[in-house]
Design an enzyme around this catalytic site. Structure first.
Site, PDB file in Angstrom:
ATOM      1  N   ARG A 180      35.152  29.168  34.623  1.00 43.82           N
ATOM      2  CA  ARG A 180      36.469  27.786  34.525  1.00 43.82           C
ATOM      3  C   ARG A 180      35.785  27.337  36.229  1.00 43.82           C
ATOM      4  NH1 ARG A 180      42.681  27.000  35.044  1.00 43.82           N
ATOM      5  NH2 ARG A 180      41.785  25.521  35.443  1.00 43.82           N
ATOM      6  N   CYS A 240      42.952  26.741  44.072  1.00 44.27           N
ATOM      7  CA  CYS A 240      42.743  26.530  42.315  1.00 44.27           C
ATOM      8  C   CYS A 240      42.790  25.808  40.800  1.00 44.27           C
ATOM      9  CB  CYS A 240      44.136  28.034  41.985  1.00 44.27           C
ATOM     10  SG  CYS A 240      45.672  27.363  41.818  1.00 44.27           S
TER      11      CYS A 240
END
Length: 285
Positions: A180, A240
């Site tokens: 990611r 995040c």
């Protein structure tokens, strides 16, 4: 200051009935928001109250602020009080995701000025595996008074991240998994990639293969680039996808004696909500 906020199931077992202790079940599954509450109803640590990551520990989702926006401090303080958490309580949080969601509560309480908060190592599965008591009885909660004393310096917003781009005095740390971060896949948010200049330290790197928190020497190795930056007087801002899975990295740095690391609470999901924010891909270390 509470330097080591990780406690063992045996530590909690020995103290679980002490009157100033509040145990909080933070179990949650992304994409299945009712599962944590349902698991709590079936079985939990005796005396534990349940706080939901989305309903209790986040504000409603808006245009900006990310997928798990920070609640307003007074609203959060009121919710904590309704859960029986006072300004004098010792709080132990647990989940079944290696401390991922329990660390969110740990960070929120510290943000509100409350240091006496801990995360139980290994989570509910370890508690059960140890043969420790469980129950399906819901605790009768006596409301308490929680008075917040907000620590604004623990938090970074999108404006601070924009100013940090290209600033050698600031290190951005992306806590998502490597694919990611690199922009190879994005199963949750609308855009793939990372904030330009950020390095990657996947939050699960603070755990061993059994899901227990690493010892301090191994934590130092895992977070070595961040520690070097902080030792050099640089600032570290951790993010995040939505401000939740960054919390274990922030907690690990706190445990190692670096409480100054900031959280970008809106994180990637907030960053990409602004169309003019730049996006990077690939590796930057």
């Amino acid at each position: 200051m509470n330097i080591n906020p990780i406690v063992s199931p045996k530590w909690l077992l020995a103290r679980m009935y002490e009157p100033d202790l509040v145990i909080v079940d933070c179990r949650f599954v992304l994409g299945s928001p009712e599962s944590g509450k349902a698991a709590y109803a079936v079985s939990h640590i005796p005396g534990a109250v349940f706080l939901d990551i989305e309903e209790d520990l986040s504000a409603p989702v808006g245009t900006h602020g990310g997928r798990h926006p920070l609640p307003e401090p007074l609203e959060l303080a009121a919710r904590l009080g309704r859960a029986g958490i006072s300004s004098a309580s010792r709080v132990v949080a647990y989940d079944d995701q290696g401390g991922l969601y329990a660390a969110r509560l740990w960070w929120l309480l510290r943000w509100l000025g409350h240091d006496d908060v801990y995360v139980m190592d290994e989570g509910f599965a370890a508690w059960q595996a140890g043969g420790f008591p469980v129950t399906d009885v819901t605790r009768t909660v006596v409301p308490a008074s929680f008075v917040p004393d907000v620590r604004g310096d623990m938090l970074a917003d999108v404006g601070e991240i924009r100013r940090a781009l290209g600033d050698p005095g600031v290190l951005l740390v992306d806590s998502r998994d490597a694919s990611r971060y690199a922009g190879e896949q994005e199963p949750i948010d609308a855009k793939a990639g990372h904030i330009p200049g950020a390095i990657n330290r996947f939050w699960k790197g603070v755990l061993d293969d059994q899901g227990a928190w690493l010892a301090e020497p191994q934590l130092r190795e895992q977070l070595a680039p961040v520690i070097r930056a902080l030792d050099d007087g640089r600032e570290a801002i951790v993010y995040c996808g939505s401000g939740v899975s960054a919390c274990p990295n922030v907690l690990a740095l706190h445990r190692l004696g670096y409480p100054q690391a900031k959280l970008y609470a809106g994180s990637w999901s907030d960053w990409i909500s602004y169309s003019d924010n730049h996006i990077a891909s690939g590796e930057e270390e």
